[in-house]
Each structure stands twice: as structure tokens, then as C-alpha cells.
Design an enzyme around this catalytic site. Structure first.
Site, PDB file in Angstrom:
ATOM      1  N   THR A   1      24.877 -27.799 -45.956  1.00 23.16           N
ATOM      2  CA  THR A   1      25.388 -26.929 -47.008  1.00 23.16           C
ATOM      3  C   THR A   1      24.258 -26.236 -47.750  1.00 23.16           C
ATOM      4  OG1 THR A   1      25.357 -28.724 -48.645  1.00 23.16           O
ATOM      5  CG2 THR A   1      27.409 -28.391 -47.392  1.00 23.16           C
TER       6      THR A   1
ATOM      7  N   TYR B   1      28.036 -24.449 -59.276  1.00 25.17           N
ATOM      8  CA  TYR B   1      27.745 -24.797 -57.880  1.00 25.17           C
ATOM      9  C   TYR B   1      28.971 -24.462 -57.045  1.00 25.17           C
ATOM     10  CZ  TYR B   1      26.461 -27.944 -53.953  1.00 25.17           C
ATOM     11  OH  TYR B   1      26.148 -28.485 -52.728  1.00 25.17           O
TER      12      TYR B   1
ATOM     13  N   HIS C   1      30.523 -39.434 -47.887  1.00 25.85           N
ATOM     14  CA  HIS C   1      29.940 -38.096 -47.816  1.00 25.85           C
ATOM     15  C   HIS C   1      28.626 -37.996 -47.041  1.00 25.85           C
ATOM     16  CE1 HIS C   1      29.837 -33.955 -48.774  1.00 25.85           C
ATOM     17  NE2 HIS C   1      30.408 -34.019 -49.942  1.00 25.85           N
TER      18      HIS C   1
END
Length: 783
Positions: A601, A588, A472
Site C-alpha cells: 500500500t 490517510y 493484517h
């Protein structure tokens, strides 16, 4: 050892008759062609750098400006208003150059300066135009005259045929929100989660922070925003991802699935041959910047910087922090099969191997009977366990000799490949359970048969199914999803298979066998590998996963209710959670900020006052009209928050950066400490599908099930969903068995019930019983 001898470029032997020199023409040819390929890539990169550097203009426009200036001078006019003469006076020229030649050179210098000034002006104008975001807040399908003019100007200043990175220099910087606005929005977001006493206390903490420390921290952030391309992204990568000392398996990495209903070929090696070839075709386009930049509304560009580290990238463990290492154009992939690691070259003599040749090489690995080295089988578990032991072990046992060479081969590979002996996919008498197993296999596997540090790993199962696992830190899921879906489309629609299910093409008989990597792992190192495997295995065993396909309706019916599908699903999640737990939680939802340079993001806090009011009204038995009105308000609020997050008005990244600055300054903020410690019990994300790559009308079976990730909180859920076509929503739910209050399957049932109840509320007169025809559980197709 025949392959090793073939790889030597020359051999010589000293005898009594002199030196006997033997050259390998094959090896020398390989070296020559490799050099040619390398120089071609350098030339392409140089050309693209020039094209991107002068965008939104083009190099040919320089010649146009020069000719225009010279033509004007020919008419005895001075377009430079004396500047050409000034340049001529200070031009360092030889005495042999004539006056006319000096004037010509001066005119070219002036033309170049004028051309660069025009480029800079166009770029600044485009940057200002792209800072306008009011278009996003306008009602869908209704565009104001201001926005119409703006769109026209953006297209005028955007030039023609942009490359992937052409817009990078024209994207605006992410703005720093005002402290007052962020604090106000934060308090509004936590109001439904707190009683009056807790909310009053938080209000006081926020007021103290805003009036004192907040302004000081804000000053540092504004200074960084002036200096850096993005005031969030580097700290986000560093502190959220790379400084995490726990396992990245499950906690950080994520996965993507294969086609749900179609297996293009049941032959494992053939599927690998086509898709590996497809990955390298994509990398070729990426290196040439032939991929089109993502444009919203066909005009507004999104940042493409995350594509840079897609291939040839690996996360390197460290004791304090990890690093992301990127290399240039590896010509091979690292392959794992039955405890052994191989180096598989996909280029020969400067040529990318065809799919059939890659299949042939993969089959060689599958048929290889050689046993693993001592300690090799579970080595990959080091990347699945805690980071500090992996960093220490890597330094102590893998920093020299054969271990370093083999580890370098894995880390510098284009990407990682696992040939799995299991069969996965939606199959058997219990397709639901099979999807759950499929998801868990892609997310963690056996905890040692994936290399979780690589930018992405591709898994090929025995029955021809495949999937991808992504690290990630280097990029967010939509970037890897673009690569994955492009490769799947290339696999079935461009490359295809023959009647027997094998890849197409011919095999070069001179292909060298894949190289098996060697290791020398001492017993002490094996002990640490075993400890890391135990940590990873405990994490994997605790993971509860549920994947299901909701076929009763999709965005088609939702849009008929004049509601955003994403808002509809988010409100359904709130309703399901409230019914299951009897309370609301901090939620979230991931939103992108790629409208700004190096944007990643932002968080949409989906649990709002409006949503909680609607849920309480619905559960409290309020009249349908009242509930519908409250639902509309909740939906509009969610859409507003999503747009705010995309346009730089989110709060969580701002609060995060303020917290980082406070740590650098060595000051404590009770407000920020409490904000950053709040758990996200619902962590959600929508996986968008590139519908332009797949014809879902004529070929609805070619649809992926999307992907998912692990839970963020020990007592929470990870929820990933993808809206596929008009009549389907795929859900991926994760939680932990160790928490008695969570159950992925029970929560999934609540989500399905909530979806039905919301549609019934919004469309009471529609016949909801029209369900789409279910597809067969699995279809084998040879293309």
C-alpha cells in the site's frame, strides 16, 4: 475412546503363542490416500513452477524451437553461426556416440539455450512495458495512440492463459522517488494543516534534511532497491505490523460482513458447512494457481504474492517482534464453541468432505455437552492482549506437552472458526444499532472467542449470519476480500441449500467425531490470561462504532456530475470533519502499489490545499460557481495524488524507509522524527467489491455491507466505505468513547449531510429526491 482406537494403524500383543498383529485397513487406506494426495500436490506445484518459470512462453514452445533449429540444419544451413559446432567440440560424450548423434545433442543444447534467451528477452521487454504508467493519467475514456500501441504490445508479450503467479517475474520493481520530490510533496501536503509560523519551521527542517542527511539515507535505499524485490514491503511488514507490542485486536485486525439483506439459511451448522467447503474449494484453486491474476484495464497485471500465505498461516508472538509462520495444506480447521476448542478434519481418505458432511460435523460440535478444560474458556484472550505477555506465556506454558500439541493444532489449522451463540445482522426494531453491534462483534467479539493471530477467522452466528476477521501483517484487506466474496458467491450461487435449509449431499456414516483439544493450564497461567482479557476488554469497551447504509444516491448520480466517486466521498469527509471539528486534519487514504513486485500500500494524503480552499469557500458562503470551480480543482488534485501513489510517486513509504535507515545508522533526523510522529486523525479506506461475482441487477439483495477497522489515533476516526452498485454507499465509522471530541454517530450524520450538500452543489437542477427503494431489513432465503 472408540475414535482413538479407529485412528491407530496397527496394534500388536505379545502372547505365549507369539505376536498377535492386528492391522486397521481403514487407517492404512487413509495413510495411502493421504500420501497420494500429497504427491499429487507436489506434482501440481512442480508443473506450475515450470509454467511460471518459462512465462510468458510455454514449455511446448521449447519443442517448436528445437524442431525449427533441426529443420534449418536439415537444409544444410547453420542457424547458430558456428555455436553448435563449438558445443559439439566440448560435449562430454562417450566414444560409442556417433557423430550424427553428437550433432543432434548439440543442436538440442543450442535450441534450449536459444529458447531460454528468448524467454529472458520477452520477460525483460514485458517488464519495461509494465513500467509505463502514463495511461493512468489520461482522461477516462480517452486513450492516446501511444497507450493504444502500448496495450497491444503488453498483450502480445503477456502470453496466453497466465497462472496466478505467472507475471511475478515480469513486474517492475518499486522505484525510489527523489528526495527533492518527496520533500516538496510533503510540504505541500501539510500546508493546510499548519499556520505560517509552524510551516516556516517545517520548511527549514526539510531544507536541512534534504541538503545533508537525506542524500546519505537515500543512497542506502537505492542500494536496497537494486538488491531487493521491493525496498518497502519487508520493512513495512516488520516494523509497522510485527514489531507492534500492543494488542492487534481493534488496532490492527479488520473485519468483513455477510450479505446485508439475505440470510441464505437460518441454520448455523448449514451455513458453516457450505462456506467452509467453499473456502477449501478456493484453496484448491489457489494451490493449482487457477485463480486469475488481477488485471487493470484487462491488460496490466497486479502482484499476487500476498495470496501465498492466505491459508495455513498464523502470527507467532515474540518478545521483540512477532513472526508470520506458514505451513503447507492443513487438512482441518480449528473450531471454538462455548469455551472449547476442536480439531475438525475436512478430508477423509483424500476426499474433501461435502457441505452436508461438514454441517453434520459442525452440528456434532454444537451438540457436544463436554465442559471446557480448566482455564480453556478465556485462552483466546492472550491473542487479544499485549504481545509481550503472550510471548512469555506461550514460551513458559505452551512449549511442550499437551498444551503444545493443542496450540500447534490451532496455529497450523487452515483457518479458525468460531461458532457464536449470539444472533447478529441487520434485524429487529432498530436495524442501525444492530449493524453497530454486528460490526463490534466481528472486530473483537467477547475478546476471547476469536483467535486473532490466525490469518483469518470465520464467525458463524446462531441465526445463520457469518463474517470474517483478518490479521493484517500477512496481506492487505483486498486480498482477503477476494477470498471472502468468492466464498459468499460459491455459497449461494453454486452450492445452495435444500428446502429445509440444510446443505446438499449425503453423509458418510464412518466420519470420525471432531477431536476436542485438551489443555493443562496452571493457575499462574490463568492469571496472565485474565490480565490479557482485562486489557482487551477495556479496548473493546472504549470502541465506538457506527455502520450505516447511505441509500439516497450512489456512484450513478456522482458520475453524472463527471466526478470520481472516490474523490467525491473523500472531499465529503473533509467537509464533514471541518464542520464537526472546525479544522482540518492529516488524512490517510489507502492506495495499492501492486503494479510493482511485492507491492502493498501507499498513502494518499486527501487533505490538500485545493480541498481546504473549497471547504472554506463553501462554508464561507462563496458563490456556487466559485465553489464548483474549486471543487473540480480539488477532485482533480485528489485523482492525481491517487495515481501518483499507485505508480510509485507517493511520499509516505519513502519517508518511512528513510526513517528506518536512519535508525539503523544510529543518526537522528528532527525532520523525519516529526514527520513520523504526526497522527492520522482520519484513516480512510475504500473497500472495492468484485461486481463480476454478483448480479446486482437481477439480485440486488445479494450485496455485502463491506467491512471496517478501528481508529488509528486516540482522537481520530477510522472510516471504511464501499460503493455498491449505482445507488448505495456503505460506511463503517470507528472512534473511541474516551475522547470527548469524537462521536461515530454524530460524525456519520455530518457525512450524510456533506454528501447531500455536494450533490446539490454539483447538480442544482437535478431532482435529488429520487431515492432508491429501501430493501426490507432482513430476508430469509433458502436456496
Amino acid at each position: 475412546m472408540a475414535e482413538a482406537h479407529q485412528a491407530v494403524a496397527f496394534q500388536f500383543t505379545v502372547t505365549s503363542e507369539g505376536i498377535d498383529l492386528q492391522l486397521s485397513h481403514q487407517a492404512l487406506t487413509e495413510i495411502y490416500l493421504s500420501g497420494v494426495r500429497s504427491w499429487k500436490k507436489r506434482i501440481i506445484r512442480l508443473k506450475n513452477s515450470v509454467m511460471t518459470g518459462v512465462y510468458p512462453s510455454s514449455p511446448s514452445s521449447w519443442l517448436f524451437v528445437v524442431i525449427a533449429v533441426l529443420a534449418t540444419m536439415y537444409t544444410r544451413s547453420d542457424p547458430s553461426m558456428g555455436l553448435i559446432a563449438k558445443i559439439q567440440e566440448h560435449l562430454p560424450v562417450s566414444q560409442s556416440m556417433s557423430t550424427q548423434c553428437q550433432a543432434l545433442v548439440s543442436a538440442v543444447v543450442f535450441s534450449t539455450m536459444l529458447w531460454l534467451l528468448l524467454i529472458l528477452t520477452m520477460r525483460l521487454c514485458l517488464k519495461q512495458l509494465l513500467s509505463y504508467h502514463r495511461w493512468m493519467f489520461e482522461q477516462h475514456g480517452k486513450m492516446s495512440n501511444t497507450t493504444k500501441v502500448w496495450v497491444a504490445l503488453v498483450r502480445i508479450f503477456s502470453g496466453r492463459k497466465p497462472l496466478l503467479y505467472s507475471y511475478q517475474g515480469s513486474l517492475p520493481n518499486l522505484p525510489v522517488p527523489a528526495i527533492k520530490d518527496t520533500v516538496k510533496r510533503y510540504l505541500e501536503s501539510v500546508r493546510p494543516l499548519m499556520d505560517d509560523q509552524k510551516y516556516e519551521r517545517m520548511t527549514q527542517l526539510a531544507a536541512e534534511f534534504e541538503s545533508s542527511l537525506g542524500n546519505r539515507l537515500q543512497w542506502y535505499l537505492k542500494l536496497k532497491a537494486l538488491w531487493a524485490s521491493n525496498y518497502v514491503s519487508d520493512w513495512w511488514e516488520q516494523y509497522v505490523y510485527l514489531r507492534g507490542r500492543g494488542p492487534i485486536m481493534v488496532n490492527s485486525n479488520y473485519y468483513g460482513m455477510d450479505f446485508l439483506h439475505v440470510t441464505p439459511t437460518p441454520i448455523q451448522a448449514a451455513r458453516a458447512g457450505n462456506t467452509i467447503h467453499g473456502f477449501f474449494l478456493y484453496r484448491r484453486k489457489l494451490n493449482k494457481e487457477e485463480l486469475q491474476p488481477l488485471l487493470m484495464r484487462s491488460a496490466v497485471p497486479c502482484c499476487s504474492y500476498q495470496f501465498e500465505r492466505m491459508f495455513d498461516t498464523c502470527r507467532i508472538p515474540g518478545t521483540l517482534t512477532d513472526t508470520v509462520q506458514h505451513w503447507q495444506d492443513s487438512d482441518y480447521v480449528a473450531v471454538y464453541h462455548r469455551g472449547r476448542y476442536f480439531r475438525l478434519k475436512v478430508y477423509q481418505a483424500g476426499r474433501l468432505l461435502c457441505p452436508r458432511e461438514i454441517e453434520f460435523q459442525i452440528q456434532r460440535i454444537l451438540d457436544d455437552p463436554s465442559p471446557p478444560c480448566q482455564g480453556e474458556v478465556y485462552l483466546g484472550a492472550m491473542t487479544a492482549g499485549d504481545r509481550i505477555p503472550w510471548a512469555n506465556t506461550r514460551t513458559k506454558y505452551f512449549s511442550s506437552g499437551v498444551n503444545k500439541r493443542s496450540l500447534d493444532c490451532i496455529e497450523k489449522a487452515a483457518f479458525f472458526v468460531t461458532l457464536d451463540d449470539d444472533e447478529q445482522g441487520m434485524m429487529g426494531e432498530d436495524p442501525v444499532a444492530s449493524l453497530d453491534r454486528y460490526a463490534k462483534s466481528l472486530l473483537h467479539g467477547k475478546c476471547y472467542d476469536r483467535w486473532f493471530d490466525k490469518s483469518f477467522s470465520v464467525v458463524y452466528f446462531k441465526n445463520g449470519k457469518t463474517g470474517v476477521n483478518g490479521e493484517h501483517s500477512w496481506a492487505d484487506a483486498p486480498v482477503l476480500a477476494h477470498l471472502w466474496e468468492s466464498t459468499l458467491a460459491t455459497d449461494v450461487f453454486q452450492l445452495g441449500y435444500n428446502a429445509e435449509g440444510h446443505c446438499k449431499g449425503d453423509i458418510d456414516s464412518s466420519l470420525l467425531r471432531p477431536q476436542k483439544l485438551e489443555w493443562e493450564i496452571p493457575p499462574e497461567c490463568e492469571e496472565q490470561i485474565t490480565k490479557s482479557l482485562e486489557v482487551a476488554q477495556a479496548l473493546a469497551d472504549d470502541l465506538d462504532f457506527h455502520v450505516f447504509v447511505f441509500r439516497d444516491f450512489g456512484k450513478g448520480k456522482i458520475k453524472k456530475c463527471k466526478v470520481s466517486p472516490d474523490a467525491f466521498i473523500q472531499i465529503a469527509l473533509q467537509l464533514a470533519y471541518y464542520r464537526y471539528r472546525g479544522t482540518f486534519c492529516l488524512t490517510y487514504e489507502a492506495s495499492m502499489t501492486r503494479l510493482f513486485r511485492e507491492g502493498r500500500t501507499e498513502t494518499v494524503r486527501s487533505c490538500t490545499n485545493e480541498t481546504s480552499a473549497f471547504v472554506r469557500a463553501l462554508e464561507g458562503g462563496e458563490a456556487a460557481d466559485v465553489c464548483r470551480r474549486l471543487f473540480r480543482a480539488a477532485s482533480e488534485k485528489h485523482q492525481h495524488l491517487y495515481r501518483m501513489a499507485m505508480t510509485g510517486g507517493g511520499i509516505d513509504r519513502h519517508l518511512f524507509c528513510l526513517y528506518v535507515v536512519s535508525k539503523y545508522l544510529g543518526v537522528e533526523s528532527p525532520f523525519l522524527k516529526e514527520v513520523l510522529s504526526e497522527p492520522w486523525r482520519l484513516s480512510t479506506s475504500q473497500t472495492a467489491m468484485q461486481v463480476q461475482m454478483f448480479d446486482l441487477v437481477n439480485h440486488p439483495e445479494y450485496i455485502s455491507c463491506g467491512g471496517g477497522f478501528g481508529p488509528v489515533a486516540d482522537d481520530g476516526y477510522g472510516v471504511s466505505y464501499s460503493i455498491c452498485g449505482e445507488n448505495r454507499i456503505n460506511f463503517h465509522l470507528s472512534c473511541k468513547h474516551s475522547c470527548p471530541d469524537t462521536d461515530a454517530h454524530e460524525f456519520g450524520a455530518e457525512i450524510q449531510k456533506a454528501l447531500h450538500d455536494l450533490l446539490k452543489l454539483l447538480s442544482p437542477h437535478q431532482n435529488e429526491s429520487n431515492k432508491t427503494e429501501e430493501k426490507p431489513s432482513e430476508v430469509k432465503k433458502d436456496l
